[in-house]
Write a protein that holds these residues in place. Sequence first.
Motif, short mmCIF file in Angstrom:
data_model
loop_
_atom_site.label_atom_id
_atom_site.label_comp_id
_atom_site.label_asym_id
_atom_site.label_seq_id
_atom_site.Cartn_x
_atom_site.Cartn_y
_atom_site.Cartn_z
N ILE A 22 8.66 -25.88 5.74
CA ILE A 22 8.31 -25.14 4.53
C ILE A 22 8.21 -26.10 3.35
O ILE A 22 8.77 -27.20 3.37
CB ILE A 22 9.34 -24.02 4.23
N ASP A 23 7.51 -25.66 2.32
CA ASP A 23 7.21 -26.56 1.20
C ASP A 23 8.20 -26.49 0.04
O ASP A 23 8.10 -27.27 -0.90
CB ASP A 23 5.81 -26.25 0.65
N ALA A 24 9.13 -25.56 0.07
CA ALA A 24 10.04 -25.41 -1.07
C ALA A 24 11.44 -25.06 -0.57
O ALA A 24 11.82 -25.44 0.53
CB ALA A 24 9.50 -24.35 -2.02
N LEU A 25 12.16 -24.33 -1.38
CA LEU A 25 13.50 -23.90 -0.99
C LEU A 25 13.42 -22.84 0.11
O LEU A 25 12.46 -22.06 0.15
CB LEU A 25 14.23 -23.30 -2.20
N PRO A 26 14.42 -22.76 0.97
CA PRO A 26 14.46 -21.66 1.93
C PRO A 26 14.71 -20.33 1.21
O PRO A 26 15.06 -20.33 0.02
CB PRO A 26 15.64 -22.05 2.84
N PRO A 27 14.58 -19.21 1.89
CA PRO A 27 14.67 -17.91 1.22
C PRO A 27 16.08 -17.51 0.82
O PRO A 27 16.25 -16.65 -0.06
CB PRO A 27 14.10 -16.94 2.25
N THR A 28 17.09 -18.09 1.46
CA THR A 28 18.48 -17.74 1.15
C THR A 28 19.34 -19.00 1.18
O THR A 28 18.93 -20.02 1.73
CB THR A 28 19.06 -16.76 2.19
N PRO A 29 20.54 -18.91 0.61
CA PRO A 29 21.48 -20.02 0.81
C PRO A 29 21.80 -20.18 2.30
O PRO A 29 21.56 -19.27 3.10
CB PRO A 29 22.72 -19.56 0.03
N ILE A 30 22.34 -21.32 2.66
CA ILE A 30 22.70 -21.58 4.05
C ILE A 30 24.22 -21.62 4.24
O ILE A 30 24.69 -21.90 5.34
CB ILE A 30 22.06 -22.89 4.55
N GLU A 87 9.07 -23.70 13.45
CA GLU A 87 8.93 -22.97 12.19
C GLU A 87 9.96 -21.85 12.10
O GLU A 87 9.98 -20.95 12.93
CB GLU A 87 7.51 -22.37 12.08
N THR A 88 10.83 -21.96 11.11
CA THR A 88 11.74 -20.87 10.73
C THR A 88 11.69 -20.80 9.21
O THR A 88 11.29 -21.76 8.55
CB THR A 88 13.19 -21.12 11.19
N PRO A 89 12.09 -19.67 8.64
CA PRO A 89 12.07 -19.58 7.17
C PRO A 89 12.94 -20.61 6.48
O PRO A 89 12.76 -20.88 5.29
CB PRO A 89 12.58 -18.15 6.91
N THR A 147 15.86 -31.47 5.06
CA THR A 147 17.31 -31.59 5.22
C THR A 147 17.77 -30.86 6.48
O THR A 147 17.43 -29.69 6.70
CB THR A 147 18.03 -31.05 3.97
N ASP A 148 18.52 -31.57 7.32
CA ASP A 148 18.93 -31.03 8.62
C ASP A 148 19.75 -29.74 8.55
O ASP A 148 19.58 -28.86 9.40
CB ASP A 148 19.72 -32.09 9.39
N PRO A 149 20.68 -29.59 7.60
CA PRO A 149 21.48 -28.35 7.58
C PRO A 149 20.64 -27.08 7.49
O PRO A 149 21.04 -26.04 8.01
CB PRO A 149 22.36 -28.54 6.34
N THR A 150 19.47 -27.15 6.85
CA THR A 150 18.63 -25.95 6.78
C THR A 150 18.04 -25.63 8.15
O THR A 150 17.86 -24.46 8.51
CB THR A 150 17.48 -26.13 5.76
N VAL A 151 17.73 -26.66 8.92
CA VAL A 151 17.21 -26.45 10.27
C VAL A 151 18.29 -25.79 11.14
O VAL A 151 18.02 -24.84 11.89
CB VAL A 151 16.77 -27.78 10.90
N ILE A 152 19.52 -26.29 11.01
CA ILE A 152 20.63 -25.74 11.78
C ILE A 152 20.85 -24.27 11.44
O ILE A 152 21.06 -23.43 12.33
CB ILE A 152 21.91 -26.56 11.51
N TYR A 153 20.77 -23.93 10.14
CA TYR A 153 20.96 -22.54 9.75
C TYR A 153 19.86 -21.65 10.34
O TYR A 153 20.12 -20.50 10.73
CB TYR A 153 20.98 -22.40 8.24
N GLY A 154 18.65 -22.17 10.45
CA GLY A 154 17.57 -21.40 11.05
C GLY A 154 17.82 -21.10 12.51
O GLY A 154 17.31 -20.11 13.05
N ILE A 155 18.66 -21.94 13.17
CA ILE A 155 19.00 -21.73 14.57
C ILE A 155 20.19 -20.78 14.71
O ILE A 155 20.16 -19.84 15.51
CB ILE A 155 19.33 -23.08 15.25
N THR A 156 21.25 -21.02 13.94
CA THR A 156 22.50 -20.26 14.11
C THR A 156 22.57 -19.01 13.24
O THR A 156 23.37 -18.13 13.52
CB THR A 156 23.71 -21.15 13.76
N LYS A 157 21.79 -18.95 12.16
CA LYS A 157 21.88 -17.89 11.15
C LYS A 157 23.29 -17.80 10.56
O LYS A 157 23.73 -16.75 10.09
CB LYS A 157 21.49 -16.53 11.75
N GLY A 158 24.01 -18.92 10.62
CA GLY A 158 25.35 -18.96 10.05
C GLY A 158 26.42 -18.39 10.95
O GLY A 158 27.59 -18.30 10.56
N GLN A 159 26.07 -18.01 12.17
CA GLN A 159 27.03 -17.40 13.09
C GLN A 159 27.58 -18.46 14.04
O GLN A 159 27.11 -18.61 15.17
CB GLN A 159 26.38 -16.25 13.85
#
Length: 384
Positions: A320-328, A312-314, A285-297
């Motif tokens: 990654i094979d499952a859920l990310p480590p935190t909400p986005i 590769e970002t968390p 899912t693309d939004p998780t990739v975006i969060y890995g770039i911006t960290k929500g900032q």
Amino acid sequence: MWKALASNALTFLVVLLFLAGGVVLWGQQSYQNAGPLEAPICVRVESGANMSRMSARLERDGAISSGPLFRIGADYSGKADQLKAGAFLVPEGASMAEIVDILTRGGASTCGTEVVYRIGVTRSRILVRELDPATSRFVETASFNPAEDEAPAPFIAAAEQGDTRHRVALAEGVTSWQVVDSLKSVGILTGEVANLPAEGTLAPDSYEVKQGDSRQSVIDRMVAAQDAILAEAWANRVDGLPLKSPEEALILASIIEKETGVAEERRTVGSVFINRLNRGMRLQTDPTVIYGITKGQGVLGRGLRQSELRRETPWNTYVIDALPPTPIANPGKASIEAALDPASTNYVFFVADGTGGHAFAETLAEHNRNVAKWRQIEAERNNN
């Protein structure tokens, strides 16, 4: 002769008492019965106002039929000196007794001016609104971006009115960093937020605030509200979910929140991700990739590059094979419920359909056809 005089005096006294009783009964009925207002009005009570001035104004505005009777009723009920400053909505046909209760009850203003500090996903704005008593709807009088624009006159005037209501409104899908950063521009709040709240722990909603409230106290209210929503949804979750904890549910809910803005789709989108997790498929899912770039900032503001989809970002669910480590982001109640009570489907794919929603598919072949349709729509839009 004396007997006649005494009899006449007694008769006169009885008549006087009867008339007095009638006047009292009339006064009570007039005080309790429906008043002359033909449409709702907004009544502003200034600090230091007294019942005498208010009764004169209400009589002049056609809200009551008798100022003196209004004052007598307020005094008799023990409320003559209990006026509360604020702006209060008085409905049509309100009796004098009801109006006295409205003006002495206290609490937040129910009409007049409202300032909304709206924290959005792409931008934050401050809105100034006035309640139209006739329709019970707010009419916007000013709107501006506090980071870019000077404060307009309606906002300055509203800030000077003691009865102006203030609300902080969080959109679904904002990040914790965006919330804390935007609260800095809410001038009536004080202090700083001690620590950046964990992503996903703030409930998108509207929060009434007042002059002097601390920013940390507002954050604490948001956290408490999200805790309550998540606890209830987790307690009511359906069986068979591949989610081990409320925290994992919150992570999935944030992805659902960022993937669709169509309320009716949330549970279907939720079913896609649940099905993928159950089958051991990557969420991709693309939004998780975006969060890995911006960290929500802030907002990325452009499309994703192929190199970023492979990086590769968390949070990169293409890697990654499952859920990310935190909400986005901070998901709303509906997305949390969609994660814990998804629709029952066999879908494992979805793509935009050109209408703002998505086309869902059970097989890769069907999904590829949907993708081809979407690319054709994109090409036609780019050529126009």
